[in-house]
Design a protein around this motif. Structure first.
Motif, PDB file in Angstrom:
ATOM      1  N   ILE A  57       2.972  12.298   5.726  1.00  0.00           N
ATOM      2  CA  ILE A  57       2.882  13.709   6.124  1.00  0.00           C
ATOM      3  C   ILE A  57       1.542  14.008   6.802  1.00  0.00           C
ATOM      4  N   ASN A 101      -1.625  13.746   5.822  1.00  0.00           N
ATOM      5  CA  ASN A 101      -2.577  14.552   5.066  1.00  0.00           C
ATOM      6  C   ASN A 101      -3.496  13.655   4.249  1.00  0.00           C
ATOM      7  N   LYS A 111      -4.251  20.373   7.272  1.00  0.00           N
ATOM      8  CA  LYS A 111      -3.211  21.395   7.374  1.00  0.00           C
ATOM      9  C   LYS A 111      -1.903  20.864   6.793  1.00  0.00           C
ATOM     10  N   TYR A 112      -1.122  21.771   6.242  1.00  0.00           N
ATOM     11  CA  TYR A 112       0.108  21.365   5.577  1.00  0.00           C
ATOM     12  C   TYR A 112       1.220  22.365   5.871  1.00  0.00           C
ATOM     13  N   GLN A 113       2.434  21.909   5.670  1.00  0.00           N
ATOM     14  CA  GLN A 113       3.586  22.790   5.723  1.00  0.00           C
ATOM     15  C   GLN A 113       3.842  23.322   4.320  1.00  0.00           C
ATOM     16  N   GLU A 114       4.415  24.517   4.228  1.00  0.00           N
ATOM     17  CA  GLU A 114       4.580  25.164   2.933  1.00  0.00           C
ATOM     18  C   GLU A 114       5.462  24.358   1.988  1.00  0.00           C
ATOM     19  N   ASP A 115       6.432  23.625   2.533  1.00  0.00           N
ATOM     20  CA  ASP A 115       7.300  22.852   1.642  1.00  0.00           C
ATOM     21  C   ASP A 115       6.628  21.577   1.128  1.00  0.00           C
ATOM     22  N   GLN A 116       5.401  21.308   1.590  1.00  0.00           N
ATOM     23  CA  GLN A 116       4.665  20.132   1.139  1.00  0.00           C
ATOM     24  C   GLN A 116       3.671  20.452   0.033  1.00  0.00           C
TER      25      GLN A 116
END
Length: 275
Positions: free
Chosen positions: A165, A167, A200-205
């Motif tokens: 992902i 990160n 940075k991340y996506q909310e589902d992560q």
């Protein structure tokens, strides 16, 4: 600086505080060349205008420009070319700044965990305490749990997932368990591994934990008897009129990442409580 038509390489070296070796190298790669070279002995001479290029080179160096980039800047004769070079350098330095910041954060967070563990051990902090848990964002991954703490904490699947992902993480490894009592009894089969994301991340992560009052207790030493600390929290909650929530987590302050001496392990058990 004496006003004269030409200066020898030795004079330039002294006037501009730069080595003759560097001046020869600048000539070799085409940044600054001598304005006159004697045929009989190959001595290099520079005029006053050329000398004034050296402070510019030093400033370019201060800004992080490489020698090849400096050559292009010296050759450039349009604002468009110069603007592009500076814009590229700004982007490069911004990325470098982010990398250094993330490295600093990771090192500082780990250092803070070591200090925390030292204070816990030196002061033999092992009593139950009430504290407010701030809401914290964690990257997470669901996983099976079989009480192999080493493989759960130093977790290859977790590392691979974070890479997938794009990160990075910082701070302690946290294992979130769905059942306080199952964890205490040694029958818990699932856990959620969590750490704070750096990028940075996506909310589902991510998941958010906290925003409540909790009972907290440090466990010092190996994990084979950590159930005793859970029992201590249960007894404390009963005697003080609190109810423990089902969900709980273990925050590994120091563990296999830091030391091979299990006696130096420090784990904080945290469980939400209500009256």
């Amino acid at each position: 600086m004496e006003d004269k038509e030409f200066y020898s390489i030795g004079e330039v070296s002294k006037i501009c505080n730069i080595s003759k070796k560097a001046l020869r190298f600048y000539d070799k790669i085409g940044i600054i060349s001598p304005d006159k070279v004697r045929d009989d002995n190959n001595y290099r001479f520079y005029n006053r205008t050329t000398l004034l290029s050296l402070p510019v080179i030093k400033y370019y160096k201060q800004m992080g420009f490489k020698l090849e980039e400096m050559r292009e800047l010296f050759e450039g004769n349009t604002y468009a070319l110069i603007e592009r070079q500076f814009r590229n350098k700004i982007d490069e330095l911004r990325e470098l700044e982010t990398t250094i910041h993330n490295s600093y954060t990771s090192v500082k967070d780990w250092y803070d965990l070591i200090l925390e563990a030292q204070l816990v051990i030196e002061n033999d902090v092992h009593e139950v305490a009430v504290k407010y848990v701030d809401t914290t964002v964690y990257a997470f991954m669901e996983q099976d749990f079989n009480y192999n703490y080493r493989e759960s904490i130093i977790n290859i699947d977790w590392t691979n997932y974070l890479e997938s992902i794009n990160n990075e993480i910082t701070g302690s490894v946290v294992l979130l368990f769905p059942s306080f009592h199952e964890k205490m009894e040694g029958t818990c089969k699932r856990a959620k591994i969590m750490q704070k994301p750096l990028l940075k991340y996506q909310e589902d992560q991510v998941t958010r934990i906290g925003g409540y009052m909790a009972a907290s207790c440090y466990h010092i030493g190996g994990h084979e008897n950590i159930h005793e600390t859970y029992a201590k929290i249960c007894e404390w909650a009963d005697s003080h009129g609190y109810t423990c929530a089902e969900e709980c987590y273990e925050r590994y302050v120091t563990d296999y990442w830091t030391t091979r001496n299990e006696e130096q392990f420090v784990t904080e058990i945290v469980v939400q409580i209500t009256r």
